[in-house]
Write a protein that holds these residues in place. Structure first.
Motif: not given
Lengths: 192, 192
Positions: A10, A33-34, A36-39, A154
DNA sequence: GAAGGTATGGTCTCAATGAGACCGTGTCAA
DNA sequence: TTGACACGGTCTCATTGAGACCATACCTTC
């Protein structure tokens, strides 16, 4: 074959896309942006870049005055590592941790009314996310560049995901005993 | 307001439902039923019960001979803690960690062909889970007791979830450039 | 022009979890 | 009778989680 943890990629990916950054700026972009699928916790975004600099994938440029910001640049090694990761289609399984599903699973051990309260909260929550993603999609310029498309894809998955969950929890709220079986009917088309 | 972590309630809940158990048996039940929405490593299931016994929510009965199993019983305090948790509709947000979504997000930084390979793998993976959940549902006795219904509800969500994801990745595989917008059309009905 | 609020930018610590190596016991079948 | 396999468990090290804490700069408003 993944050499580094996903959070590392990331960091590499955001710097590759937007140019050199401080951890603070990484934090903002991850939140937008991120998440939601990679906290990723903000503290991680201060731990990871120095570590990647150590490994030669980033180069640190430190201010010595004022706010003493630490700006991290991508190196060629970093760009190569990112490309290798992207080229590998063999990814680990997705993991979900949803306390609400846990409570639903054990609902028979509690009071029957708990389930309705739970389902209503969850339905509202997923509807909110659905509205959020929908509005982000609407705001998205229909640009033809590949970055916009990445984001759009996404968002589309986010919409599908939240819609499925919202409809699920709504059906639980409406019929907690679940005597019929709504799954075989198409969504959003209640039977007559 | 959650007094303990969700994994703790999994332990309490499984023992409440099935009676006193060893960590080994907990492990098997978690793998069967709970992994999809709350993964727990097996080592955790040996750490947590002694800790809950310390807190008075479980009672340990240890064998001193042979396999020296450690059997954990639910106490009244444990049952009460579980009931309090179930009665609270205010749960933390669900978290998802999906490396595939991460790769898709950064796909514009890699080779355009990567995305197709990724999407095909993901579609196959989600189809497999979909088939798995579907068959579990089919095997489920249509019993009217609330335990079966708990399981059935979660399987229904699993089906909805996997179906949405499978269709998403299939659409990416079929049209990686995503020039049209399949989200506004109903699923499983390709346009003429 | 001083006071306070807010955004910027970062460090630190302790606890919890992740990841997996490692080790015994019993059972059953070849 | 030994090897495979299921059972049942302990241990350690690294990583992450959760959040407290600190300092600088800017911007408003009185």
């Amino acid at each position: 074959m993944a050499e580094y943890s996903p959070a590392r990629y990331v960091v590499l990916g955001l710097i590759a896309r937007h140019g050199a950054m401080t951890p603070y700026e990484l934090k903002a972009r991850v939140e937008d942006d991120i998440q939601p699928f990679w906290p990723i916790l903000h503290a991680q975004l201060y731990r990871i870049p120095p570590e990647l600099a150590q490994a030669g994938l980033l180069r640190e440029e430190a201010e010595t005055t004022g706010r003493r910001r630490r700006i991290f640049h991508l190196t060629d090694a970093g760009r190569a590592a990112l490309a290798r990761w992207l080229a590998d289609p063999d990814t680990p399984e997705a993991e979900t941790r949803d306390p609400a599903q846990l409570k639903l699973f054990f609902a028979d051990l509690g009071d029957p009314s708990d389930i309705v309260a739970l389902a209503n909260r969850q339905a509202a929550r997923h509807r909110t996310w659905l509205a959020h993603y929908t509005s982000l999609r609407a705001d998205l310029a229909p640009a033809e560049d590949s970055r916009q498309r990445s984001r759009a894809r996404l968002l589309r998955l986010g919409v599908l995901h939240e819609r499925a969950h919202a409809e699920f929890w709504e059906s639980i709220a409406a019929d907690p005993e679940q005597l019929d079986d709504p799954v075989s009917r198409p969504p959003s088309r209640p039977s007559p």
